[in-house]
Design a protein around this motif. Structure first.
Motif, PDB file in Angstrom:
ATOM      1  N   LEU A   1       0.821  -1.198   0.000  1.00 30.75           N
ATOM      2  CA  LEU A   1       0.000   0.000   0.000  1.00 30.75           C
ATOM      3  C   LEU A   1       0.862   1.258   0.000  1.00 30.75           C
ATOM      4  N   ASP A   2       1.936   1.254   0.786  1.00 30.52           N
ATOM      5  CA  ASP A   2       2.822   2.423   0.842  1.00 30.52           C
ATOM      6  C   ASP A   2       3.487   2.683  -0.500  1.00 30.52           C
ATOM      7  N   ARG A   3       3.949   1.601  -1.171  1.00 32.20           N
ATOM      8  CA  ARG A   3       4.582   1.775  -2.488  1.00 32.20           C
ATOM      9  C   ARG A   3       3.594   2.372  -3.486  1.00 32.20           C
ATOM     10  N   ALA A   4       2.379   1.869  -3.476  1.00 33.41           N
ATOM     11  CA  ALA A   4       1.382   2.359  -4.421  1.00 33.41           C
ATOM     12  C   ALA A   4       1.026   3.819  -4.142  1.00 33.41           C
ATOM     13  N   GLN A   5       0.914   4.190  -2.863  1.00 38.00           N
ATOM     14  CA  GLN A   5       0.611   5.579  -2.531  1.00 38.00           C
ATOM     15  C   GLN A   5       1.735   6.510  -2.984  1.00 38.00           C
ATOM     16  N   ALA A   6       2.966   6.085  -2.778  1.00 41.67           N
ATOM     17  CA  ALA A   6       4.099   6.913  -3.181  1.00 41.67           C
ATOM     18  C   ALA A   6       4.121   7.084  -4.699  1.00 41.67           C
ATOM     19  N   GLU A   7       3.816   6.006  -5.420  1.00 44.00           N
ATOM     20  CA  GLU A   7       3.814   6.062  -6.884  1.00 44.00           C
ATOM     21  C   GLU A   7       2.703   6.959  -7.400  1.00 44.00           C
ATOM     22  N   ALA A   8       1.540   6.863  -6.768  1.00 46.57           N
ATOM     23  CA  ALA A   8       0.389   7.628  -7.243  1.00 46.57           C
ATOM     24  C   ALA A   8       0.332   9.038  -6.667  1.00 46.57           C
ATOM     25  N   GLY A   9       1.096   9.293  -5.616  1.00 48.72           N
ATOM     26  CA  GLY A   9       1.092  10.616  -5.000  1.00 48.72           C
ATOM     27  C   GLY A   9      -0.175  10.919  -4.227  1.00 48.72           C
ATOM     28  N   VAL A  10      -0.741   9.888  -3.585  1.00 55.17           N
ATOM     29  CA  VAL A  10      -1.965  10.081  -2.789  1.00 55.17           C
ATOM     30  C   VAL A  10      -1.760   9.480  -1.412  1.00 55.17           C
ATOM     31  N   THR A  11      -2.676   9.803  -0.500  1.00 53.68           N
ATOM     32  CA  THR A  11      -2.639   9.259   0.850  1.00 53.68           C
ATOM     33  C   THR A  11      -3.973   8.588   1.153  1.00 53.68           C
ATOM     34  N   VAL A  12      -3.904   7.361   1.652  1.00 53.60           N
ATOM     35  CA  VAL A  12      -5.103   6.602   2.015  1.00 53.60           C
ATOM     36  C   VAL A  12      -5.132   6.449   3.527  1.00 53.60           C
ATOM     37  N   PRO A  13      -6.125   6.992   4.218  1.00 55.48           N
ATOM     38  CA  PRO A  13      -6.213   6.835   5.676  1.00 55.48           C
ATOM     39  C   PRO A  13      -6.460   5.371   6.049  1.00 55.48           C
TER      40      PRO A  13
ATOM     41  N   ASP B   1      -9.158  -0.705  12.992  1.00 55.93           N
ATOM     42  CA  ASP B   1     -10.535  -1.148  13.201  1.00 55.93           C
ATOM     43  C   ASP B   1     -11.491  -0.670  12.127  1.00 55.93           C
ATOM     44  N   GLY B   2     -10.951  -0.071  11.030  1.00 61.47           N
ATOM     45  CA  GLY B   2     -11.839   0.402   9.977  1.00 61.47           C
ATOM     46  C   GLY B   2     -12.731   1.541  10.421  1.00 61.47           C
ATOM     47  N   ALA B   3     -12.168   2.490  11.177  1.00 63.90           N
ATOM     48  CA  ALA B   3     -12.942   3.629  11.668  1.00 63.90           C
ATOM     49  C   ALA B   3     -13.517   4.415  10.499  1.00 63.90           C
ATOM     50  N   PRO B   4     -14.629   5.142  10.716  1.00 60.13           N
ATOM     51  CA  PRO B   4     -15.242   5.915   9.632  1.00 60.13           C
ATOM     52  C   PRO B   4     -14.228   6.802   8.915  1.00 60.13           C
ATOM     53  N   GLY B   5     -14.275   6.770   7.585  1.00 63.59           N
ATOM     54  CA  GLY B   5     -13.368   7.583   6.789  1.00 63.59           C
ATOM     55  C   GLY B   5     -12.024   6.940   6.534  1.00 63.59           C
ATOM     56  N   THR B   6     -11.826   5.699   7.018  1.00 62.75           N
ATOM     57  CA  THR B   6     -10.559   5.000   6.819  1.00 62.75           C
ATOM     58  C   THR B   6     -10.813   3.648   6.150  1.00 62.75           C
TER      59      THR B   6
END
Length: 344
Positions: free
Chosen positions: A57-69, A73-78
């Motif tokens: 997930l970290d590699r993909a975020q760095a490549e795409a230039g986005v951040t995924v919360p 526990d899968g809190a709302p918005g994450t």
């Protein structure tokens, strides 16, 4: 993961739960998946479990230039990451077919199916994969639909369903040589495929789906001159469906049925390219494939791994977004159905 609900117990509504995999790690799948997950409205639409390691997930975020919360526990918005995955995927070469890529892809899909079997998700979305890599890794079925069916122990009717906008297509035969198509066009096979398409369209909220059926032979068989499948096999299936009260018409010549697409919610074709060529000409970027007939809704973009676009930022998100929207919508209807049945 417990099924989350709205905050007010008096109006509690169960949310749909969707598993997302990053697809083939050598292609555009990981970057498309994290771009999808970075959109706030997508995380608000469903409880999302991402089937990937933190490193992936970290590699993909760095490549795409986005951040995924992400939260445990899968809190709302994450989103929530699964754990205990094998096949770390660190040695997968980018932009090429490989056994390593296939092993990682299959590992993540197997885990997503585990979640579905355990009742933790109602739907799965997987980013684009590569069939050759899957076969190198040991998948013996002709396509992922048959692999999913075997993994789930499902022996019922299945068909790839392709969606573009409001139009759905199914096919009687799929990934077989053209020379083997005609013997597979039987009244029973057409009837089963019609039933599947009718039921899936009803799942989307269409109470009486309008379905058109394509002919197999040129000119609709020309009254038997160019083949008798239309007379002996396809028409009887259409008549039987109509007798059940379904809104089914055909067969229509395959070279004109898509010109009448506004008349139908779904079109049943006889073989792979008969529908796929039309659908991809109508709108390549937005297409979605649903693995129809399985006990869990599984959707994916209709395009491939696009090795030439990896890392360029030019891969369109449209099909991935549409696949997620369909999965979340159908999952929501399935969550709501039991609640309605209890009188809640």
């Amino acid at each position: 993961m417990p099924q989350s609900t709205t905050a007010d117990p008096a109006t509690a509504v169960a949310r749909p739960r969707v598993a997302v995999t990053l697809g083939d790690p050598a292609g555009v799948g990981p970057e498309l998946a994290v771009r999808l997950l970075a959109v706030d409205s997508n995380r608000a639409a469903a409880d999302i479990i991402v089937v990937a390691t933190r490193a992936e997930l970290d590699r993909a975020q760095a490549e795409a230039g986005v951040t995924v919360p992400v939260s445990d526990d899968g809190a709302p918005g994450t989103v929530r990451l699964v754990d205990g995955l094998d096949e770390p995927g660190d040695d997968v070469p980018l932009r090429e077919v490989s056994e390593a890529a296939g092993r990682v892809t299959l590992s993540r899909l197997e885990r997503a199916l585990d979640l579905a079997r355990a009742g933790e998700v109602e739907a799965i979305v997987f980013a684009p994969l590569n069939k050759t890599s899957l076969h190198l890794a040991g998948m013996h079925e002709e396509d992922e639909l048959r692999w999913f069916a075997r993994e789930l122990g499902h022996d019922g009717v299945t068909s790839e369903l392709n969606i573009l906008g409001q139009l759905w297509t199914a096919r009687v035969t799929s990934h077989i040589p053209h020379g083997e198509v005609a013997p597979h066009i039987t009244t029973d096979a057409v009837t089963r495929s019609l039933g599947l398409l009718h039921e899936v369209l009803r799942d989307t909220g269409i109470s009486q789906p309008r379905i058109g059926v394509a002919a197999l032979n040129p000119h609709n068989g020309e009254n038997g001159l160019f083949g008798r499948q239309e007379i002996d096999e396809i028409a009887p299936a259409v008549e039987a469906a109509a007798a059940r009260g379904w809104n089914v018409r055909g067969p229509f010549p395959a070279d004109t049925i898509f010109l009448r697409r506004d008349e139908f919610d779904g079109i049943l074709t006889m073989y792979h390219d008969q529908g796929q060529i039309a659908m991809k000409l109508l709108g390549f970027d937005g297409g979605v494939t649903v693995q129809g007939g399985l006990p869990v809704l599984i959707a994916t973009p209709a395009h491939g791994t696009a090795f030439d676009l990896v890392g360029t930022g030019r891969a369109a998100l449209t099909s991935t977004q549409n696949a997620f929207d369909i999965a979340a919508s159908v999952a929501a209807s399935r969550v709501a159905a039991p609640a309605a049945g209890t009188g809640a």
